[in-house]
Design a protein around this motif. Structure first.
Motif, mmCIF file in Angstrom:
data_model
loop_
_atom_site.group_PDB
_atom_site.id
_atom_site.type_symbol
_atom_site.label_atom_id
_atom_site.label_comp_id
_atom_site.label_asym_id
_atom_site.label_seq_id
_atom_site.Cartn_x
_atom_site.Cartn_y
_atom_site.Cartn_z
ATOM 1 N N SER A 182 0.843 -1.195 0.000
ATOM 2 C CA SER A 182 0.000 0.000 0.000
ATOM 3 C C SER A 182 0.875 1.240 0.000
ATOM 4 C CB SER A 182 -0.909 -0.011 1.234
ATOM 5 O OG SER A 182 -1.542 1.234 1.403
ATOM 6 N N LEU A 183 0.443 2.247 -0.718
ATOM 7 C CA LEU A 183 1.163 3.512 -0.728
ATOM 8 C C LEU A 183 1.103 4.195 0.633
ATOM 9 C CD1 LEU A 183 0.009 4.962 -4.177
ATOM 10 C CD2 LEU A 183 2.123 3.736 -3.655
ATOM 11 N N LEU A 184 0.122 3.840 1.452
ATOM 12 C CA LEU A 184 -0.033 4.444 2.762
ATOM 13 C C LEU A 184 0.751 3.704 3.843
ATOM 14 C CD1 LEU A 184 -3.874 5.205 2.657
ATOM 15 C CD2 LEU A 184 -2.035 6.893 2.671
ATOM 16 N N GLU A 185 1.049 2.421 3.634
ATOM 17 C CA GLU A 185 1.615 1.613 4.710
ATOM 18 C C GLU A 185 2.987 1.043 4.399
ATOM 19 O OE1 GLU A 185 -1.216 -1.414 5.478
ATOM 20 O OE2 GLU A 185 -2.802 -0.034 6.124
ATOM 21 N N ASN A 186 3.362 0.896 3.137
ATOM 22 C CA ASN A 186 4.593 0.190 2.774
ATOM 23 C C ASN A 186 5.614 1.077 2.076
ATOM 24 O OD1 ASN A 186 2.133 -2.058 2.206
ATOM 25 N ND2 ASN A 186 3.818 -2.739 3.519
ATOM 26 N N MET A 187 5.602 2.348 2.417
ATOM 27 C CA MET A 187 6.576 3.276 1.861
ATOM 28 C C MET A 187 7.462 3.826 2.982
ATOM 29 S SD MET A 187 5.585 2.943 -1.231
ATOM 30 C CE MET A 187 6.680 4.108 -2.054
ATOM 31 N N ILE A 188 8.707 4.132 2.615
ATOM 32 C CA ILE A 188 9.681 4.666 3.569
ATOM 33 C C ILE A 188 10.227 5.987 3.021
ATOM 34 C CG2 ILE A 188 11.840 4.213 4.780
ATOM 35 C CD1 ILE A 188 11.318 1.230 4.338
ATOM 36 N N PRO A 189 10.078 7.110 3.785
ATOM 37 C CA PRO A 189 9.267 7.253 5.008
ATOM 38 C C PRO A 189 7.778 7.241 4.674
ATOM 39 C CG PRO A 189 10.102 9.372 4.321
ATOM 40 C CD PRO A 189 10.727 8.355 3.400
ATOM 41 N N PRO A 190 6.925 7.098 5.675
ATOM 42 C CA PRO A 190 5.489 7.060 5.398
ATOM 43 C C PRO A 190 5.008 8.335 4.713
ATOM 44 C CG PRO A 190 5.959 6.360 7.658
ATOM 45 C CD PRO A 190 7.224 6.921 7.108
ATOM 46 N N VAL A 191 3.937 8.177 3.953
ATOM 47 C CA VAL A 191 3.372 9.336 3.258
ATOM 48 C C VAL A 191 2.890 10.375 4.260
ATOM 49 C CG1 VAL A 191 1.469 10.102 1.787
ATOM 50 C CG2 VAL A 191 2.771 8.054 1.190
ATOM 51 N N ASN A 192 2.153 9.928 5.266
ATOM 52 C CA ASN A 192 1.606 10.837 6.261
ATOM 53 C C ASN A 192 2.510 10.877 7.491
ATOM 54 O OD1 ASN A 192 -0.787 11.448 4.769
ATOM 55 N ND2 ASN A 192 -1.602 9.434 5.364
ATOM 56 N N PRO A 193 2.871 12.055 7.953
ATOM 57 C CA PRO A 193 3.728 12.169 9.133
ATOM 58 C C PRO A 193 2.957 11.779 10.399
ATOM 59 C CG PRO A 193 2.989 14.338 8.446
ATOM 60 C CD PRO A 193 2.504 13.375 7.398
ATOM 61 N N PRO A 194 3.665 11.507 11.512
ATOM 62 C CA PRO A 194 2.979 11.152 12.762
ATOM 63 C C PRO A 194 2.224 12.342 13.346
ATOM 64 C CG PRO A 194 5.331 11.425 13.142
ATOM 65 C CD PRO A 194 5.136 11.498 11.656
ATOM 66 N N LYS A 195 1.183 12.017 14.108
ATOM 67 C CA LYS A 195 0.392 13.084 14.715
ATOM 68 C C LYS A 195 1.161 13.776 15.827
ATOM 69 C CE LYS A 195 -4.170 11.107 13.774
ATOM 70 N NZ LYS A 195 -5.447 10.647 14.379
ATOM 71 N N GLU A 196 2.016 13.042 16.525
ATOM 72 C CA GLU A 196 2.791 13.606 17.616
ATOM 73 C C GLU A 196 4.276 13.413 17.359
ATOM 74 O OE1 GLU A 196 -0.167 13.210 21.478
ATOM 75 O OE2 GLU A 196 1.369 11.670 21.131
ATOM 76 N N ILE A 197 5.050 14.329 17.856
ATOM 77 C CA ILE A 197 6.500 14.244 17.736
ATOM 78 C C ILE A 197 7.116 14.533 19.101
ATOM 79 C CG2 ILE A 197 6.501 14.901 15.305
ATOM 80 C CD1 ILE A 197 7.362 17.728 16.218
ATOM 81 N N GLU A 198 8.389 14.245 19.259
ATOM 82 C CA GLU A 198 9.087 14.547 20.503
ATOM 83 C C GLU A 198 9.332 16.044 20.609
ATOM 84 O OE1 GLU A 198 12.606 12.234 20.445
ATOM 85 O OE2 GLU A 198 11.586 10.345 20.912
ATOM 86 N N ASP A 199 9.166 16.522 21.805
ATOM 87 C CA ASP A 199 9.353 17.947 22.052
ATOM 88 C C ASP A 199 10.849 18.279 21.953
ATOM 89 O OD1 ASP A 199 9.365 20.548 22.843
ATOM 90 O OD2 ASP A 199 8.432 20.205 24.804
ATOM 91 N N PRO A 200 11.255 19.050 20.969
ATOM 92 C CA PRO A 200 12.693 19.355 20.824
ATOM 93 C C PRO A 200 13.249 20.201 21.958
ATOM 94 C CG PRO A 200 11.405 20.680 19.315
ATOM 95 C CD PRO A 200 10.450 19.710 19.944
ATOM 96 N N THR A 201 12.372 20.854 22.743
ATOM 97 C CA THR A 201 12.843 21.691 23.844
ATOM 98 C C THR A 201 12.935 20.936 25.165
ATOM 99 O OG1 THR A 201 10.586 22.434 24.371
ATOM 100 C CG2 THR A 201 11.818 23.698 22.719
#
Length: 642
Positions: free
Chosen positions: A257-276
Motif C-alpha cells: 500500500s502507498l499508505l503503509e509500505n513506503m519509507i518514510p510514510p506518506v503521512n507524518p505522525p500526529k505527535e512528535i518529541e518535544d525538541p525543547t
C-alpha cells in the motif's frame, strides 16, 4: 532376508523407470512446443552469436488505449539526447556524453527485433521522449512495463526509468538528474546490493514541497536477474485504491500500500518529541549499580600477575645459546650508488641463521610463561538492582505542527515524458518494448508479442542439463564432489543390495539335492544304515523317557496273555488243534523285521477265530486306557492265529 533384498532391488528399478519416463515426457513436451513454434520459423545459421531458432518477428502492436509505446525497431526517432551538464561537478565529468545505439541482442536475437543499448562505460547517459498523451492520476490504473537485458552482467550501474512530471517548461534537451519526476522504477545494482526501485515524489499539501517515498525492498532474491544475461520483463502496476504491485517476468515480487509500505510514510505522525524537552540532571537510567556494602576479601591480592614463568620448564637439549636467530647475508653486496655520507654506514640485510634450522632454538633461552593460579585481577563490587532506577528517559510528546493526512497518495503529479538518466561501469545494457497503459490485458498482450518470443527463443537455445551442470561446476569447483557423491550413492546401494553374494550356511543346509545325480548302491546302503541307526537311537531315547508307561503296558499285556492262554487251554481239550502260538506284529506281516518282541509263556494254545475278536476287544480297551496320555512312539501289536 534374501527376498527382502530382491524386493528392494525391484523397487529401485521401478523408481528409475518412472523417473526416466517422466524425463522422456518432459522432453517430448518440449519437442512438441518447439515443433509448434517451428511452424512460423525458418532455419538459421548455427553460430555462437546467433540464435539456433530463427523466427519471423513482427513488431508488436498495442491492442488498446496506451499512453506510450516504443520498440526501437525503427530507430530512436522521437527520442532526445540530453546536452546539459550535471550540477556541482567539473565540466569534463558532468557531461552527458554516454553513447546510445539501436542494436539486436548479442545472443538469442530475432531478425528485425532491435532495442536501445547503453554503450559507454563510466559515463553519464541521458535520453528521453514525450508520451503520446499525458497520464493523469485519476480513476485509472497506471501500468509501466519494459524489458532489460544485462548482456555482460552488471558490476555497478542502473537500468531504471523516470516518468517526468508534466510542466510547461519541460525541455528534454536539458533533461538531467535534477529534472522533476513523478515515478522512478527499475533495477539498480552496485557491489552486492541488488535493488529494484519504486520511488514516487509526494507533494506535501501544507508546504508544497516534494519528498521521495521508497517502497520496501522485495523479499525475493534478485541476484539471478542481474547475472544470468537473459531478457527480463519489469512491470509496475499502480491502482487508484492506493495499492501497487511490482512484477518480474509476470511474477509478483512485491506488493503493498502507498499508505503503509513506503519509507518514510506518506503521512507524518500526529505527535512528535518535544525538541525543547531535556533530561533532568538527577534522572537515573542505571538498572544495576555496584553493591555499596560489598567489601573486598582480605586474601584478594590485586598485585598478582596474570602470567608467571613455568618453574618446571627445562631448556631443550641442543639449544644454541651462542647463535643468533638472524645473521647478515654473506652474499649481499653494497650497492654501487650507496653514499655513506647521505645514507649512513651500509649493513648487510639479516637472514635466518641456517644453524638454527636443525636445533631446537637459538639465542638466550627464556622460560615459557603459564597462567598464574593465584591471579584474581582487580576486585570489583558485585552488581545489584538499582533502587533509584527510573527507566530510559525520552522527551515528552507534543502535537506535530507539520501533520497532515493524505488519504489518496495515488493522485500524484501528472506524467508527460519518459527518460533514462544513468551511469554504469558495464556497457551493453539492452532496453526494449516500453509501454505505458491502464489495462493489464493490453500490457500482457504486448508482452506476449515481444518478450514472450524472446523467452521462447532463449529456452530453445538453452544448453542441455549436462552442459549446465558442467558450467556450474566450473564456477564452483566444490560441486564436483557433490556430483560424484550423487552418482556413487545409488550405484553403491544397488551393488550392496542387489549383487549376488555368498549364500549363508542355513541356505546351503536346506538346499534340495540334485535329483539328476546318480547314487551308487554302496552309497545307498550307507545312507540306509545311517537312517536305521538314527531310528534306533530315537526309539532308545523314547524307551528311556517312557519307561514307566512301558511297564504298565507290559503288565497289561501279561494279563491279556494269561487270560487268553487259559481260555485257549479249555478250548484245546475239546478240539484237536495244534498247540503253540506265535506273536507277530504289523511289521512282520509286511516283511519288515520288528525291533521289539513280546514274550509269550510256553504251553499256551491257539484258539479259533472267535479268539481274534476277543483279543481285539481287549486290546481296544487297553488302547482307550492310554487315550488320556499324550501319544508316544509305541508300536501296536496283535495276536495272530497261525
Amino acid at each position: 532376508m534374501h527376498f527382502q533384498w530382491d524386493w528392494l532391488c525391484l523397487g529401485v528399478l521401478i523408481i528409475s523407470s518412472v523417473t526416466a519416463g517422466m524425463e522422456s515426457e518432459e522432453n517430448l513436451d518440449a519437442d512438441v512446443e518447439v515443433e509448434n513454434f517451428d511452424k512460423q520459423s525458418q532455419e538459421a545459421d548455427v553460430d555462437r552469436d546467433k540464435s539456433s531458432l530463427e523466427v519471423v518477428y513482427q513488431t508488436p502492436k498495442p491492442t488498446g488505449e496506451v499512453y506510450f509505446t516504443e520498440t526501437f525497431d525503427e530507430g530512436m526517432s522521437g527520442w532526445v539526447l540530453s546536452v546539459t551538464l550535471k550540477e556541482d561537478m567539473d565540466d569534463n565529468v558532468a557531461k552527458y556524453d554516454g553513447r546510445w545505439e539501436v542494436e539486436e541482442l548479442k545472443e538469442n536475437a530475432m531478425p528485425g527485433d532491435k532495442g536501445l543499448v547503453l554503450k559507454s562505460v563510466a559515463k553519464y547517459h541521458a535520453i528521453s521522449a514525450m508520451l503520446t498523451k499525458t497520464f493523469v492520476f485519476d480513476d485509472k490504473p497506471l501500468i509501466v512495463q519494459y524489458e532489460v537485458n544485462f548482456q555482460k552482467g552488471i558490476d555497478c550501474g542502473g537500468a531504471y526509468i523516470k516518468l517526468l512530471s508534466s510542466s510547461n517548461d519541460l525541455n528534454l534537451e536539458y533533461f538531467f538528474d535534477k529534472t522533476p519526476y513523478t515515478i522512478m522504477f527499475g533495477p539498480d545494482k552496485c557491489g552486492e546490493d541488488y535493488k529494484l526501485h519504486f520511488i514516487f515524489r509526494h507533494k506535501n499539501p501544507k508546504t508544497g514541497e516534494y519528498d521521495e517515498k521508497h517502497a520496501e525492498r522485495p523479499d525475493v532474491d534478485l541476484k539471478k536477474f542481474y547475472l544470468d544475461k537473459k531478457t527480463h520483463l519489469y512491470t509496475l502496476v499502480l491502482k487508484p485504491d492506493d495499492t501497487f504491485e511490482i512484477l518480474i517476468d509476470q511474477t509478483v515480487v512485491s506488493k503493498g500500500s502507498l499508505l503503509e509500505n513506503m519509507i518514510p510514510p506518506v503521512n507524518p505522525p500526529k505527535e512528535i518529541e518535544d525538541p525543547t524537552d531535556k533530561k533532568p540532571d538527577d534522572w537515573d537510567e542505571r538498572p544495576k549499580i555496584p553493591d555499596p556494602n560489598a567489601v573486598k576479601p582480605d586474601d584478594w591480592d590485586e598485585d598478582e600477575p596474570a602470567k608467571i614463568e613455568d618453574p618446571d620448564a627445562v631448556k631443550p637439549e641442543g639449544w644454541l645459546d651462542d647463535e643468533p636467530q638472524y645473521v647478515p647475508d654473506p652474499n649481499a653486496k653494497k650497492p654501487k650508488d650507496w653514499d655513506e655520507e647521505m645514507d649512513g654506514e651500509w649493513e648487510a640485510p639479516q637472514i635466518p641463521n641456517a644453524k638454527c634450522e636443525t636445533a631446537p632454538g637459538c639465542g638466550e633461552w627464556v622460560r615459557p610463561m603459564k597462567n598464574n593460579p593465584k591471579y584474581k585481577g582487580k576486585w570489583r563490587a558485585p552488581m545489584i538492582d538499582n533502587p533509584n532506577y527510573q527507566g530510559i528517559w525520552s522527551p515528552r510528546k507534543i502535537p506535530n505542527p507539520d501533520y497532515f493526512e493524505d488519504l489518496h497518495p495515488f493522485k500524484m503529479t501528472a506524467v508527460s515524458a519518459i527518460g533514462l538518466e544513468l551511469w554504469s561501469m558495464t556497457s551493453d545494457i539492452y532496453f526494449d518494448n516500453f509501454i505505458i497503459c491502464s489495462e493489464k490485458e493490453v500490457a500482457d498482450r504486448w508482452a506476449a508479442d515481444s518478450w514472450g518470443l524472446k523467452k521462447l527463443v532463449a529456452s530453445a537455445n538453452e544448453p542441455g542439463m549436462f552442459s549446465q551442470l558442467v558450467t556450474a561446476a566450473e564456477e564452483h569447483p566444490w560441486l564436483w564432489v557433490l556430483y560424484i557423491l550423487t552418482l556413487a550413492l545409488p550405484v553403491g546401494l544397488t551393488v550392496l543390495f542387489c549383487w549376488p553374494g555368498k549364500k549363508s550356511d542355513e541356505y546351503i543346509d536346506f538346499k534340495k539335492p540334485d535329483v539328476s545325480k546318480q547314487i551308487t548302491k554302496g552309497k545307498l546302503k550307507e545312507v540306509t544304515e545311517d537312517f536305521e541307526d538314527d531310528e534306533l537311537e530315537e526309539e532308545k531315547e523314547n524307551e528311556d523317557t517312557d519307561e514307566d508307561e512301558r511297564r504298565e503296558m507290559e503288565e497289561t499285556k501279561r494279563q491279556l496273555t494269561k487270560d487268553n492262554t487259559e481260555k485257549m487251554g479249555r478250548e484245546a481239550s475239546l478240539s484237536e488243534g495244534e498247540g503253540g502260538e506265535d506273536i507277530y506284529d504289523d511289521e512282520e506281516e509286511n516283511g519288515v523285521p520288528d525291533e521289539e518282541e513280546n514274550e509269550v509263556p510256553d504251553g499256551s494254545q491257539e484258539g479259533d477265530r472267535s479268539n481274534k475278536s476277543d483279543s481285539e476287544d481287549e486290546k481296544k480297551e487297553a488302547d482307550e486306557g492310554m487315550g488320556d496320555r499324550p501319544p508316544k512312539s509305541v508300536r501296536k501289536r496283535r495276536v495272530r492265529k497261525d
